[in-house]
Design a protein around this motif. Sequence first.
Motif, mmCIF file in Angstrom:
data_model
loop_
_atom_site.group_PDB
_atom_site.id
_atom_site.type_symbol
_atom_site.label_atom_id
_atom_site.label_comp_id
_atom_site.label_asym_id
_atom_site.label_seq_id
_atom_site.Cartn_x
_atom_site.Cartn_y
_atom_site.Cartn_z
ATOM 1 N N LEU A 92 -0.485 4.049 4.160
ATOM 2 C CA LEU A 92 -1.917 2.427 3.902
ATOM 3 C C LEU A 92 -0.951 1.295 3.894
ATOM 4 O O LEU A 92 -1.305 0.164 3.790
ATOM 5 C CB LEU A 92 -1.571 2.586 2.015
ATOM 6 N N ALA A 93 0.246 0.990 4.537
ATOM 7 C CA ALA A 93 1.640 0.107 4.659
ATOM 8 C C ALA A 93 2.411 0.355 5.339
ATOM 9 O O ALA A 93 3.463 1.098 4.455
ATOM 10 C CB ALA A 93 1.569 -0.782 3.352
ATOM 11 N N LEU A 94 3.289 -0.100 6.032
ATOM 12 C CA LEU A 94 4.466 -0.211 6.966
ATOM 13 C C LEU A 94 5.058 -0.248 5.347
ATOM 14 O O LEU A 94 6.183 0.724 5.571
ATOM 15 C CB LEU A 94 4.289 -0.959 7.626
ATOM 16 N N GLN A 95 4.951 -0.920 4.673
ATOM 17 C CA GLN A 95 5.871 -1.774 3.419
ATOM 18 C C GLN A 95 6.230 -0.269 2.617
ATOM 19 O O GLN A 95 7.587 0.344 2.346
ATOM 20 C CB GLN A 95 5.705 -2.574 2.244
ATOM 21 N N GLN A 96 4.987 0.831 2.416
ATOM 22 C CA GLN A 96 4.765 1.965 1.589
ATOM 23 C C GLN A 96 5.888 2.980 2.672
ATOM 24 O O GLN A 96 6.785 3.944 2.101
ATOM 25 C CB GLN A 96 3.557 2.482 1.582
ATOM 26 N N THR A 97 5.915 2.992 4.016
ATOM 27 C CA THR A 97 6.488 4.020 4.564
ATOM 28 C C THR A 97 8.042 3.981 4.835
ATOM 29 O O THR A 97 8.267 5.243 4.515
ATOM 30 C CB THR A 97 6.094 4.324 6.173
ATOM 31 N N LEU A 98 8.595 2.127 4.743
ATOM 32 C CA LEU A 98 9.636 2.038 4.717
ATOM 33 C C LEU A 98 10.053 2.831 2.985
ATOM 34 O O LEU A 98 11.431 3.279 3.164
ATOM 35 C CB LEU A 98 9.996 0.761 5.088
ATOM 36 N N PHE A 99 9.939 2.424 2.520
ATOM 37 C CA PHE A 99 9.816 2.351 0.965
ATOM 38 C C PHE A 99 10.015 4.067 0.997
ATOM 39 O O PHE A 99 11.295 4.773 0.124
ATOM 40 C CB PHE A 99 9.325 2.219 -0.239
ATOM 41 N N GLU A 100 9.248 5.139 1.455
ATOM 42 C CA GLU A 100 9.034 6.176 1.715
ATOM 43 C C GLU A 100 9.687 6.766 1.860
ATOM 44 O O GLU A 100 10.517 7.737 2.079
ATOM 45 C CB GLU A 100 8.173 6.954 2.049
ATOM 46 N N MET A 101 10.467 6.176 3.397
ATOM 47 C CA MET A 101 11.820 6.707 3.938
ATOM 48 C C MET A 101 13.445 6.478 3.639
ATOM 49 O O MET A 101 13.757 7.521 3.566
ATOM 50 C CB MET A 101 11.868 6.048 5.695
#
Length: 301
Positions: free
Chosen positions: A219-228
């Motif tokens: 839903l946002a690149l920020q979300q992806t980075l946190f999940e990574m």
Amino acid sequence: MSIILGPNRYGKAENRVVRIYRDSPRHEIHDISVSTALRGDFARAHLAGDQLNVLPTDTQKQTAYSFAKEKGLLSIESYGLDLATHFVDTVEPVHNARVEIEEFAWQRVLVDGSEHDHTWVRRGQEVRTAAITVEGMGADRRSWVIGGLKDLVILKSTGSEFAGFMQDPYTLLQPTSDRVMATSLTAGWRFATTDADWEATYAGIKQVLVSQFATVHSLALQQTLFEMGRAVLEAFPVIAEVRLSAPNKHHFLYDLSPFGVANDNEVYHAADRPYGLIQATVLHDDAADAGPAWDSYTGLV
């Protein structure tokens, strides 16, 4: 008001060291760029030009090359620890040594379907990185190791949205529920130990990062980075902290309507700049003090 000397350091940057192992007919190659930086009692060099406490940067270079043979270069983290520890332990004015390394990967050439024993081509994916800091002596010794990578270009053609964002009179961007998401990832991970399986950990973390990028519906690149980052910490107890930097490599749907051609999310303009830059740190809430571990580590928050 008096004028004083502030923090300072010096070293030898970007020494290109290539170590070839010839212990068997199947050779191994390790190709690195290593930079050293020393902090300590060097005030008189700045204030009076007195070089008595200054170990020449050329000596640092020679040490880096010799240690590739003396200590070995099987893992950049262990090589960097050996090098930094040497400067702190053997050069009396040095209180803190910083070693930053980039490793350039090579891939074996295939000949008649088999890997050749002593011929390679440069592998064009990411650059592996490490940053090692050692300071203090004896019981006061502290060491930090950061592994990492940069220039990992990764793209997925769907599974990414961007909507519900704040808008003001200058906002032109339209929400989207299906977009291309691409980045050139820089990542660093701080080890909670100086004794780890460096090679297996690097390979495993890279796989986790890539897998999360692929499978998390973003839903946002920020979300992806946190999940990574979270996935790395969950999978590898030896890691205390992860830092990620991701330029958003924008892909804009190209307008083909002037030609009477429909464009159903199929043709894009890949823009190189300007770009959004998303950065995040993910860590255990009880992670130990990072000290100078991240000092000057390029591209990471």
